[in-house]
Design a protein around this motif. Structure first.
Motif, PDB file in Angstrom:
ATOM      1  N   ASP A 116       2.303   1.850 -10.231  1.00  2.00           N
ATOM      2  CA  ASP A 116       1.694   0.709 -10.908  1.00  2.00           C
ATOM      3  C   ASP A 116       0.708   0.087  -9.925  1.00  2.00           C
ATOM      4  O   ASP A 116       1.099  -0.594  -8.972  1.00  2.00           O
ATOM      5  N   THR A 117      -0.561   0.314 -10.151  1.00  2.00           N
ATOM      6  CA  THR A 117      -1.563  -0.135  -9.183  1.00  2.00           C
ATOM      7  C   THR A 117      -1.751  -1.645  -9.182  1.00  2.00           C
ATOM      8  O   THR A 117      -2.441  -2.181  -8.308  1.00  2.00           O
ATOM      9  N   ALA A 118      -1.138  -2.330 -10.133  1.00  2.00           N
ATOM     10  CA  ALA A 118      -1.149  -3.794 -10.078  1.00  2.00           C
ATOM     11  C   ALA A 118      -0.160  -4.308  -9.047  1.00  2.00           C
ATOM     12  O   ALA A 118      -0.238  -5.462  -8.614  1.00  2.00           O
ATOM     13  N   VAL A 119       0.768  -3.435  -8.629  1.00  2.00           N
ATOM     14  CA  VAL A 119       1.807  -3.822  -7.672  1.00  2.00           C
ATOM     15  C   VAL A 119       1.566  -3.179  -6.310  1.00  2.00           C
ATOM     16  O   VAL A 119       1.711  -3.822  -5.270  1.00  2.00           O
ATOM     17  N   ILE A 120       1.180  -1.892  -6.341  1.00  2.00           N
ATOM     18  CA  ILE A 120       1.001  -1.119  -5.107  1.00  2.00           C
ATOM     19  C   ILE A 120      -0.362  -0.439  -5.154  1.00  2.00           C
ATOM     20  O   ILE A 120      -0.719   0.187  -6.154  1.00  2.00           O
ATOM     21  N   THR A 121      -1.100  -0.529  -4.069  1.00  2.00           N
ATOM     22  CA  THR A 121      -2.431   0.072  -4.001  1.00  2.00           C
ATOM     23  C   THR A 121      -2.357   1.439  -3.341  1.00  2.00           C
ATOM     24  O   THR A 121      -1.978   1.536  -2.163  1.00  2.00           O
ATOM     25  N   PRO A 122      -2.703   2.531  -4.045  1.00  2.00           N
ATOM     26  CA  PRO A 122      -2.774   3.839  -3.386  1.00  2.00           C
ATOM     27  C   PRO A 122      -3.945   3.869  -2.398  1.00  2.00           C
ATOM     28  O   PRO A 122      -5.044   3.412  -2.718  1.00  2.00           O
ATOM     29  N   VAL A 123      -3.692   4.385  -1.212  1.00  2.00           N
ATOM     30  CA  VAL A 123      -4.708   4.428  -0.163  1.00  2.00           C
ATOM     31  C   VAL A 123      -4.829   5.866   0.340  1.00  2.00           C
ATOM     32  O   VAL A 123      -3.852   6.429   0.842  1.00  2.00           O
ATOM     33  N   PRO A 124      -5.987   6.503   0.220  1.00  2.00           N
ATOM     34  CA  PRO A 124      -6.159   7.865   0.734  1.00  2.00           C
ATOM     35  C   PRO A 124      -6.075   7.880   2.268  1.00  2.00           C
ATOM     36  O   PRO A 124      -6.734   7.073   2.939  1.00  2.00           O
ATOM     37  N   LEU A 125      -5.288   8.790   2.792  1.00  2.00           N
ATOM     38  CA  LEU A 125      -5.137   8.914   4.237  1.00  2.00           C
ATOM     39  C   LEU A 125      -6.467   9.207   4.912  1.00  2.00           C
ATOM     40  O   LEU A 125      -6.708   8.778   6.048  1.00  2.00           O
TER      41      LEU A 125
ATOM     42  N   ALA B 260       0.839  -1.190   0.000  1.00  2.00           N
ATOM     43  CA  ALA B 260       0.000   0.000   0.000  1.00  2.00           C
ATOM     44  C   ALA B 260       0.876   1.243   0.000  1.00  2.00           C
ATOM     45  O   ALA B 260       1.981   1.250   0.556  1.00  2.00           O
ATOM     46  N   LEU B 261       0.374   2.296  -0.629  1.00  2.00           N
ATOM     47  CA  LEU B 261       0.986   3.624  -0.560  1.00  2.00           C
ATOM     48  C   LEU B 261      -0.069   4.558   0.002  1.00  2.00           C
ATOM     49  O   LEU B 261      -1.081   4.838  -0.653  1.00  2.00           O
ATOM     50  N   VAL B 262       0.144   5.028   1.232  1.00  2.00           N
ATOM     51  CA  VAL B 262      -0.825   5.897   1.902  1.00  2.00           C
ATOM     52  C   VAL B 262      -0.418   7.350   1.664  1.00  2.00           C
ATOM     53  O   VAL B 262       0.713   7.748   1.981  1.00  2.00           O
ATOM     54  N   VAL B 263      -1.329   8.148   1.093  1.00  2.00           N
ATOM     55  CA  VAL B 263      -1.053   9.550   0.797  1.00  2.00           C
ATOM     56  C   VAL B 263      -2.231  10.404   1.246  1.00  2.00           C
ATOM     57  O   VAL B 263      -3.362   9.929   1.349  1.00  2.00           O
ATOM     58  N   ASP B 264      -1.949  11.694   1.519  1.00  2.00           N
ATOM     59  CA  ASP B 264      -3.022  12.584   1.947  1.00  2.00           C
ATOM     60  C   ASP B 264      -3.758  13.161   0.743  1.00  2.00           C
ATOM     61  O   ASP B 264      -3.457  12.841  -0.417  1.00  2.00           O
TER      62      ASP B 264
ATOM     63  N   GLU C 136      -9.163   7.920   4.374  1.00  2.00           N
ATOM     64  CA  GLU C 136      -9.901   6.670   4.564  1.00  2.00           C
ATOM     65  C   GLU C 136      -9.177   5.718   5.513  1.00  2.00           C
ATOM     66  O   GLU C 136      -9.807   5.072   6.355  1.00  2.00           O
ATOM     67  N   THR C 137      -7.866   5.614   5.379  1.00  2.00           N
ATOM     68  CA  THR C 137      -7.096   4.660   6.175  1.00  2.00           C
ATOM     69  C   THR C 137      -5.681   5.180   6.387  1.00  2.00           C
ATOM     70  O   THR C 137      -5.014   5.540   5.415  1.00  2.00           O
ATOM     71  N   SER C 138      -5.220   5.207   7.631  1.00  2.00           N
ATOM     72  CA  SER C 138      -3.839   5.572   7.905  1.00  2.00           C
ATOM     73  C   SER C 138      -2.929   4.382   7.622  1.00  2.00           C
ATOM     74  O   SER C 138      -3.392   3.238   7.488  1.00  2.00           O
ATOM     75  N   ALA C 139      -1.629   4.667   7.536  1.00  2.00           N
ATOM     76  CA  ALA C 139      -0.677   3.571   7.324  1.00  2.00           C
ATOM     77  C   ALA C 139      -0.762   2.565   8.469  1.00  2.00           C
ATOM     78  O   ALA C 139      -0.702   1.345   8.252  1.00  2.00           O
ATOM     79  N   GLU C 140      -0.938   3.072   9.691  1.00  2.00           N
ATOM     80  CA  GLU C 140      -1.015   2.179  10.847  1.00  2.00           C
ATOM     81  C   GLU C 140      -2.268   1.304  10.793  1.00  2.00           C
ATOM     82  O   GLU C 140      -2.217   0.107  11.105  1.00  2.00           O
ATOM     83  N   ALA C 141      -3.389   1.903  10.393  1.00  2.00           N
ATOM     84  CA  ALA C 141      -4.621   1.115  10.288  1.00  2.00           C
ATOM     85  C   ALA C 141      -4.500   0.048   9.202  1.00  2.00           C
ATOM     86  O   ALA C 141      -4.999  -1.074   9.356  1.00  2.00           O
ATOM     87  N   TRP C 142      -3.833   0.393   8.109  1.00  2.00           N
ATOM     88  CA  TRP C 142      -3.636  -0.584   7.038  1.00  2.00           C
ATOM     89  C   TRP C 142      -2.762  -1.744   7.529  1.00  2.00           C
ATOM     90  O   TRP C 142      -3.017  -2.900   7.231  1.00  2.00           O
TER      91      TRP C 142
END
Length: 608
Positions: free
Chosen positions: A93-102, A77-81, A104-110
């Motif tokens: 490359d979203t087939a390798v790494i999933t972008p995650v909006p901060l 996952a890549l967590v960004v604001d 919605e989910t923090s890095a710690e929660a993920w």
């Protein structure tokens, strides 16, 4: 084609293929780790990091200034604001790494949701603060796993062509511009240490090092920083840990009698000595690495994690710094106005691209004199690119400004006497009614902040909603803060002051902040209006409490074609006309006749 002096347009990222992530996973497996955390950080938690610390960009392709990747054996996952949600989706490359909006989910929660029970998550203790590490520990424990430090950063082990550490020259910053001698600053720091009875301060923030010792450097892009550490004891001479090859004779002479210089390799032994002396050491909560704390404590010392007192001192500008900032803004305003006049002539014909606009603005700034660097990579977004809050144009993404679209340009400069940051949004050809409505609502919020009066003790969070109310009334909002602190020939993004929902620092006279509400319609356009503002004392007849307000420092016209006068209250229209009159009066003497004539038209009163 013109070439920018301080900015390049090669795509610094890449679609992170499976190869690099697979190599990292192989390194994890070899060392018995189930995962690795890759923050966008260097050893000082800097915003702009040197090339050899761009681990997150190298691994993922994401080039934003904030983000955290978590790599596990079967997912990442890549967590960004909110500033970077669109950018992250485009760069990785979203087939390798999933972008995650901060949001919605923090890095710690993920991590808590995805780390397998019994998994061992590794981290680099030089890239995390104690508070950050505590959050990681809680998440890993909740997942039933274990957190362990890596002996060497796992990305560094697979990054074969990693750049060398920077060695830019360290030079003195003149006292006439600093407004206070380094000796006087160090006396203030020592007095601050005496209150909590701390024996020493470890200075881990290069901005604070530069400010306290009146030094400037060039180890990172866009901010004149020397990367290094310092130890300031409550009694005795300070020690700076800087590479001797970087320190110029002038800087060495300025430090003579003030501080010792030691090689960076001597820092661990100095930390051990503090521990052996059972010293109580203050470590900055925002930038002090876990590795520093552990070294002192393992040697027998006590570490108190909290604010570095220099941070608050640096935030309140003195008279010399304020005078320098005003001079820098006049110089910068003339350059930006020349650019806007050029843009008005050239853009409607369709010949101007985003890169051409960046280069031309930089050229105008260079012609104005004393330009040392841009204060950040210029954000020049035409049409849909303007909706990407921290868009950075590259040769691959460059597009021409087209009639019927908006163009957003957010830029700044570093001068020896001040740091600037300004955003203007302009219409290329006639704007739509919706564009005018949205722009005017953003303008109303900008004016609400610029004209705010508030008692001492007010925080930035209390001011933030002033900027949002006109948008909220239409069911709209923006996902970034309203304003950040700004330094004096230092960081364009300076803490602790900010105007944001999370802005808990009390605003004080002498602080400089940005005022930059915006609106972004994904895939269509972006709008932002940004001026820098200075907190100042305000005398109000009959006031029962000491009051503060803002002086607007930035000087450049706003696009009248985007303003819907019917949406402005009389007081708002009066503010805009007065601001434009001030811009015209202040800048006209510094402009050529053609630009002066354009400025006269651009700043005429709304009713004219």
């Amino acid at each position: 084609m013109m070439h920018a002096r301080f900015q390049t347009f090669d795509d610094p990222g890449h679609k992170a293929g499976a190869a690099r992530v697979a190599a990292l996973r192989a390194a994890m497996l070899q060392q018995g780790f189930s995962g690795f955390v890759v923050p966008r950080a260097d050893e000082h938690q800097s915003e702009y990091v040197p090339p050899q610390a761009e681990r997150l960009a190298w691994l993922t392709g994401f080039t934003g200034s904030a983000g955290t990747a978590v790599i596990l054996p079967d997912r990442a996952a890549l967590v960004v604001d909110g500033r970077y949600t669109l950018q992250a989706a485009e760069q990785v490359d979203t087939a390798v790494i999933t972008p995650v909006p901060l949001a919605e989910t923090s890095a710690e929660a993920w991590i808590e949701a995805n780390l397998p029970p019994g998994g061992v998550l590794a981290y680099d203790p030089w890239l995390h603060t104690p508070d950050g590490l505590a959050r990681l520990e809680r998440a890993v424990q909740a997942a039933g796993g274990r957190l362990e430090p890596a002996r060497l950063n796992l990305v560094d082990q697979i990054w074969i062509d990693r750049p060398a550490a920077p060695r830019a020259s360290v030079v003195p910053h003149p006292e006439a511009l600093a407004g206070e001698s380094a000796a006087a600053k160090l006396d203030r720091v020592r007095a601050a240490l005496a209150k909590p009875k701390a024996d020493a301060l470890v200075v881990s923030d290069p901005h604070n090092l530069a400010w306290a010792f009146n030094l400037r450097g060039g180890d990172v892009a866009h901010t004149p920083l020397p990367l290094g550490y310092a130890i300031i004891p409550r009694e005795g001479r300070a020690t700076l840990f800087l590479d001797a090859a970087k320190v110029t004779p002038e800087a060495q002479a300025a430090l003579a009698g003030l501080a010792e210089r030691a090689d960076p390799a001597a820092l661990p032994a100095a930390l051990d000595a503090l521990g052996a002396a059972r010293a109580r050491v203050r470590l900055d909560a925002a930038t002090g690495a876990v590795a520093l704390r552990r070294r002192i404590e393992e040697a027998g010392g006590t570490v108190e994690v909290g604010p570095d007192p220099i941070t608050g001192m640096k935030a309140v500008k003195n008279a010399a710094e304020i005078a320098g900032t005003r001079a820098a803004h006049r110089r910068d305003g003339a350059a930006v106005t020349r650019f806007l006049a050029w843009l008005a002539r050239e853009a409607p014909g369709g010949a101007v691209s985003e890169i051409a606009a960046v280069c031309r603005l930089e050229a105008f700034r260079a012609e104005g004199g004393d330009l040392r660097d841009v204060s950040f990579p210029t954000i020049a977004g035409s049409g849909p690119n303007g909706a990407i809050v921290h868009y950075r144009v590259t040769a691959a993404t460059d597009r021409r400004l087209r009639p019927g679209e908006l163009f957003l340009i957010d830029s700044g400069a570093q001068y020896r006497d001040g740091t600037t940051d300004i955003t203007r949004t302009v219409a290329v050809g006639p704007p739509t009614p919706e564009m005018r409505d949205r722009f005017t609502r953003v303008l109303k919020g900008h004016i609400a902040v610029a004209t705010a009066l508030f008692p001492r003790g007010t925080t930035g969070a209390q001011i933030d909603s002033f900027a949002r109310r006109p948008l909220w009334e239409a069911g709209l909002d923006f996902d970034h803060g309203t304003g950040h602190g700004v330094g004096s020939f230092l960081s364009v993004h300076e803490g602790p002051q900010r105007i944001a929902k999370t802005g808990t620092t009390v605003l004080q006279a002498g602080m400089i902040l940005s005022n930059e509400p915006g609106y972004y319609r994904a895939g269509a356009y972006g709008i932002r209006i940004e001026n820098l503002i200075l907190v100042e004392e305000r005398a109000i007849a009959g006031a029962e409490r000491p009051m503060l307000g803002f002086e607007t420092l930035t000087l450049a016209p706003l696009d009248r074609a985007l303003i819907e006068p019917a949406l402005l209250a009389p007081a708002e229209a009066a503010w805009l006309d007065a601001y434009h009159a001030r811009v015209r009066e202040t800048l006209s003497p510094d402009l050529d006749p053609e630009t002066r004539a354009w400025l006269d038209r651009a700043t005429r009163p709304l009713g004219a």
